[in-house]
Design a protein around this motif. Sequence first.
Motif, PDB file in Angstrom:
ATOM      1  N   GLY A 378      -5.025  11.942  -1.057  1.00 37.20           N
ATOM      2  CA  GLY A 378      -4.460  11.047  -0.061  1.00 37.20           C
ATOM      3  C   GLY A 378      -4.526   9.602  -0.471  1.00 37.20           C
ATOM      4  N   GLY A 379      -3.982   8.741   0.407  1.00 39.68           N
ATOM      5  CA  GLY A 379      -3.912   7.315   0.136  1.00 39.68           C
ATOM      6  C   GLY A 379      -4.931   6.505   0.902  1.00 39.68           C
ATOM      7  N   ASP A 380      -5.843   7.159   1.680  1.00 34.65           N
ATOM      8  CA  ASP A 380      -6.917   6.443   2.357  1.00 34.65           C
ATOM      9  C   ASP A 380      -8.180   6.506   1.492  1.00 34.65           C
ATOM     10  OD1 ASP A 380      -5.171   6.040   4.380  1.00 34.65           O
ATOM     11  OD2 ASP A 380      -6.236   7.236   5.882  1.00 34.65           O
ATOM     12  N   ILE A 381      -8.940   5.423   1.500  1.00 33.42           N
ATOM     13  CA  ILE A 381     -10.176   5.388   0.705  1.00 33.42           C
ATOM     14  C   ILE A 381     -11.199   4.531   1.428  1.00 33.42           C
ATOM     15  CG2 ILE A 381      -9.464   3.394  -0.673  1.00 33.42           C
ATOM     16  CD1 ILE A 381     -10.794   4.868  -3.094  1.00 33.42           C
ATOM     17  N   TYR A 382     -12.471   4.863   1.275  1.00 31.04           N
ATOM     18  CA  TYR A 382     -13.540   4.102   1.918  1.00 31.04           C
ATOM     19  C   TYR A 382     -14.660   3.857   0.917  1.00 31.04           C
ATOM     20  CZ  TYR A 382     -15.871   8.657   2.312  1.00 31.04           C
ATOM     21  OH  TYR A 382     -16.451   9.865   2.042  1.00 31.04           O
ATOM     22  N   TRP A 383     -15.394   2.764   1.156  1.00 31.33           N
ATOM     23  CA  TRP A 383     -16.536   2.410   0.308  1.00 31.33           C
ATOM     24  C   TRP A 383     -17.712   2.030   1.182  1.00 31.33           C
ATOM     25  CZ3 TRP A 383     -11.643   0.505  -0.547  1.00 31.33           C
ATOM     26  CH2 TRP A 383     -11.022   0.826  -1.773  1.00 31.33           C
ATOM     27  N   PHE A 407      -2.953   7.598  -6.494  1.00 31.97           N
ATOM     28  CA  PHE A 407      -2.906   6.639  -7.603  1.00 31.97           C
ATOM     29  C   PHE A 407      -3.287   5.249  -7.112  1.00 31.97           C
ATOM     30  CE2 PHE A 407      -0.347   9.642 -10.169  1.00 31.97           C
ATOM     31  CZ  PHE A 407      -1.003   9.491 -11.369  1.00 31.97           C
ATOM     32  N   MET A 408      -2.760   4.878  -5.924  1.00 36.92           N
ATOM     33  CA  MET A 408      -3.058   3.557  -5.384  1.00 36.92           C
ATOM     34  C   MET A 408      -4.547   3.424  -5.045  1.00 36.92           C
ATOM     35  SD  MET A 408      -0.591   1.463  -5.429  1.00 36.92           S
ATOM     36  CE  MET A 408      -1.440   0.250  -4.420  1.00 36.92           C
ATOM     37  N   SER A 413      -9.702   1.019  -5.977  1.00 31.57           N
ATOM     38  CA  SER A 413     -11.127   1.158  -6.260  1.00 31.57           C
ATOM     39  C   SER A 413     -11.533   0.275  -7.432  1.00 31.57           C
ATOM     40  CB  SER A 413     -11.453   2.622  -6.553  1.00 31.57           C
ATOM     41  OG  SER A 413     -12.826   2.770  -6.870  1.00 31.57           O
ATOM     42  N   GLY A 414     -10.685   0.285  -8.472  1.00 32.34           N
ATOM     43  CA  GLY A 414     -10.986  -0.580  -9.616  1.00 32.34           C
ATOM     44  C   GLY A 414     -10.923  -2.050  -9.244  1.00 32.34           C
ATOM     45  N   HIS A 451       9.085  -3.169 -10.723  1.00 37.77           N
ATOM     46  CA  HIS A 451      10.025  -2.338  -9.949  1.00 37.77           C
ATOM     47  C   HIS A 451       9.394  -1.754  -8.685  1.00 37.77           C
ATOM     48  CE1 HIS A 451      12.900  -2.527 -13.232  1.00 37.77           C
ATOM     49  NE2 HIS A 451      11.927  -2.170 -14.076  1.00 37.77           N
ATOM     50  N   SER A 452       8.119  -1.975  -8.470  1.00 36.75           N
ATOM     51  CA  SER A 452       7.448  -1.379  -7.312  1.00 36.75           C
ATOM     52  C   SER A 452       7.153  -2.445  -6.261  1.00 36.75           C
ATOM     53  CB  SER A 452       6.135  -0.700  -7.739  1.00 36.75           C
ATOM     54  OG  SER A 452       5.233  -1.672  -8.245  1.00 36.75           O
ATOM     55  N   ASP A 453       6.852  -1.986  -5.068  1.00 32.21           N
ATOM     56  CA  ASP A 453       6.405  -2.863  -3.980  1.00 32.21           C
ATOM     57  C   ASP A 453       5.372  -2.099  -3.172  1.00 32.21           C
ATOM     58  OD1 ASP A 453       6.091  -4.904  -2.209  1.00 32.21           O
ATOM     59  OD2 ASP A 453       7.955  -4.535  -1.102  1.00 32.21           O
ATOM     60  N   ASP A 454       4.189  -1.971  -3.752  1.00 32.90           N
ATOM     61  CA  ASP A 454       3.122  -1.185  -3.166  1.00 32.90           C
ATOM     62  C   ASP A 454       1.904  -2.058  -2.937  1.00 32.90           C
ATOM     63  OD1 ASP A 454       4.418   1.486  -3.290  1.00 32.90           O
ATOM     64  OD2 ASP A 454       4.370   1.081  -5.440  1.00 32.90           O
ATOM     65  N   GLY A 455       1.011  -1.587  -2.102  1.00 36.16           N
ATOM     66  CA  GLY A 455      -0.189  -2.346  -1.821  1.00 36.16           C
ATOM     67  C   GLY A 455      -1.141  -1.554  -0.966  1.00 36.16           C
ATOM     68  N   ILE A 456      -1.997  -2.278  -0.253  1.00 38.41           N
ATOM     69  CA  ILE A 456      -3.023  -1.633   0.545  1.00 38.41           C
ATOM     70  C   ILE A 456      -3.292  -2.485   1.787  1.00 38.41           C
ATOM     71  CG2 ILE A 456      -4.851  -2.761  -0.780  1.00 38.41           C
ATOM     72  CD1 ILE A 456      -6.639  -0.361  -0.241  1.00 38.41           C
TER      73      ILE A 456
END
Length: 588
Positions: A378-383, A407-408, A413-414, A451-456
């Motif tokens: 999935g595209g959700d992540i927690y720390w 991937f995002m 995370s990095g 070419h992308s328009d992605d983020g968080i």
Amino acid sequence: MKLKQFSLWFSLVVIFALSANALFLLMIKRGYDSMVSVQEHRQRAMSLTNELRQETEQLTSLVREYTSTAQTRYLTYYYDILAIRQGDKPQPENYVPGTYWDMAIAGEIQPRFPQNGERHSLAERMKSLEFSKEEFDALGLVTQATEAMKQTEQIAFAATQGLYDPLTHDFVSDGKPRLDFASQQVHSQEYNQLKSNLAKSVIGLISMVDERTNTAVIQAANDLKRWIYLTLGSMALTIVMVLAALQVIRHRVLRPIETLSKAAGRLALGDYSTRTRVGRGGDAPAATSSSSVHYGSERGVEELMSLGTTFDGMAASIEQDIKLRQLAQQELEAAHHIVHSSIQYAARIQRAILPPEEYFKGMVPDHFVLWEPRDVVGGDIYWCKPWGDGCLIVLGDCTGHGVPGAFMTMLSSGALDRATRDVSPGKVDELIQHMHRILQHTLNQDSEHGHSDDGIEMGACYLNADKSRMFFAGARFDLYVLENAEVDIIKGSKSGMGYRGISYDQQFEIQEITTSKNMTFYLASDGVVDQVGAETGWGVGRKRLMQWMVEAGHLPLAEQKSHIYQKFLAYQGSAKRRDDVSVIGFRI
């Protein structure tokens, strides 16, 4: 012979047979209609004569009731019945001769005669039903007997009203009512004899009508029976003709079709080497494999013989095509296995970068984490990690879900690891700004060449060493604070992170919160509030999520997770999951 010629001859036989049977069925229909008509005529005629009998008995009863009681209503009913019989009055509403006058005498109904009702005398009704001359003669005898009784009845009526003197045997204009004399008149032997004569006349009329109508019914039934026998004979002949035609069809059409069907069945079961020999005799080619099935030679119509040849060619083509498809299927299954294994492995990698439970327990013992990807990844992540003397708790919602979202999360995370090294602990606004710049640069979204328009979208909470203060910053992410059964929303900045259209120097707002033990903090991704319910068709929304938080606020955090998740599932119902679902809750 061609199937067209075959079908023509068979059609002619069937059409001839059906036409003959249709003609006989038509005659049966006519005979049946005639019988129904005769039966209905008999029923109406018998009903009319029975009505006459019932009225005759009712008249005698009314005469005796009147002479015994002198109540004028009995006399009124008496003359009403005679008026109806003679056609001077229409029948009253809801008239049923057998019970109507008994109900009127009992006071259950009040006779009402429609003003525009049809008036038909008994003779006219008999004429409409085509009574015979003999039956009309019998009606004359009934009338004569009725008139003979009326002479005695008129004297009794006059005596009841004081208009007859029994001593002078003459009618008078004014006198004393003599009910005893009137009753004696209508109960005398002479009156009973007249009544008996009337009853015999009525019974005689009924017998004549019964005999005539019954004879007509029997005649109609015999006519119907005759047509039924003729139809049965025609059907038997038709069956013989059809059986003869079917015997020919069986040998020239059905058996070759059966042979083709068996071969098709074998083909459907996967034996693609099956071949037929319809019309080939002993010239069929040898089997191409040990599993081949060849059926006996059948001589059918030309079309079926051609179909057998076509079938064999088709079976050969299918056999070759199936072999090619099986090879392709094997390759697809191998590719699917590789992709599935890769995604499962990616899921393990993604879970590996998530903080272990011990991190949370060590820094915020009373907490819960609800993290459920819509897909395998999935595209959700927690720390949850130490940062300086305090601890950092983060929940992020990356663009997309599934593999792209995963991937995002790796990139995010990095970027977070690098930002926590480059930014001073506690400055969560600068932490988010630095991550924004790293992601925008990594995805080449800070130039025109990407070419992308992605983020968080992300919410970050920093607790100082003694956990007396907490600093919050959000990139299109809010913090929910539950205290005293009320939920407040601390809104983050309206800008996301990493997207192409966001300025490289975008600033993010930091907010300081003085914590207390009564406070419970929640971070939730858009997958919760945007989930559509099956029954409502609307998303969960912030208000409903806040209500769930209030309902569970008195519970330990571990039980709050179950409560909120069950509420969420119940609301979702059978609706399709739209996004990844993540919620973090913790207390100081």
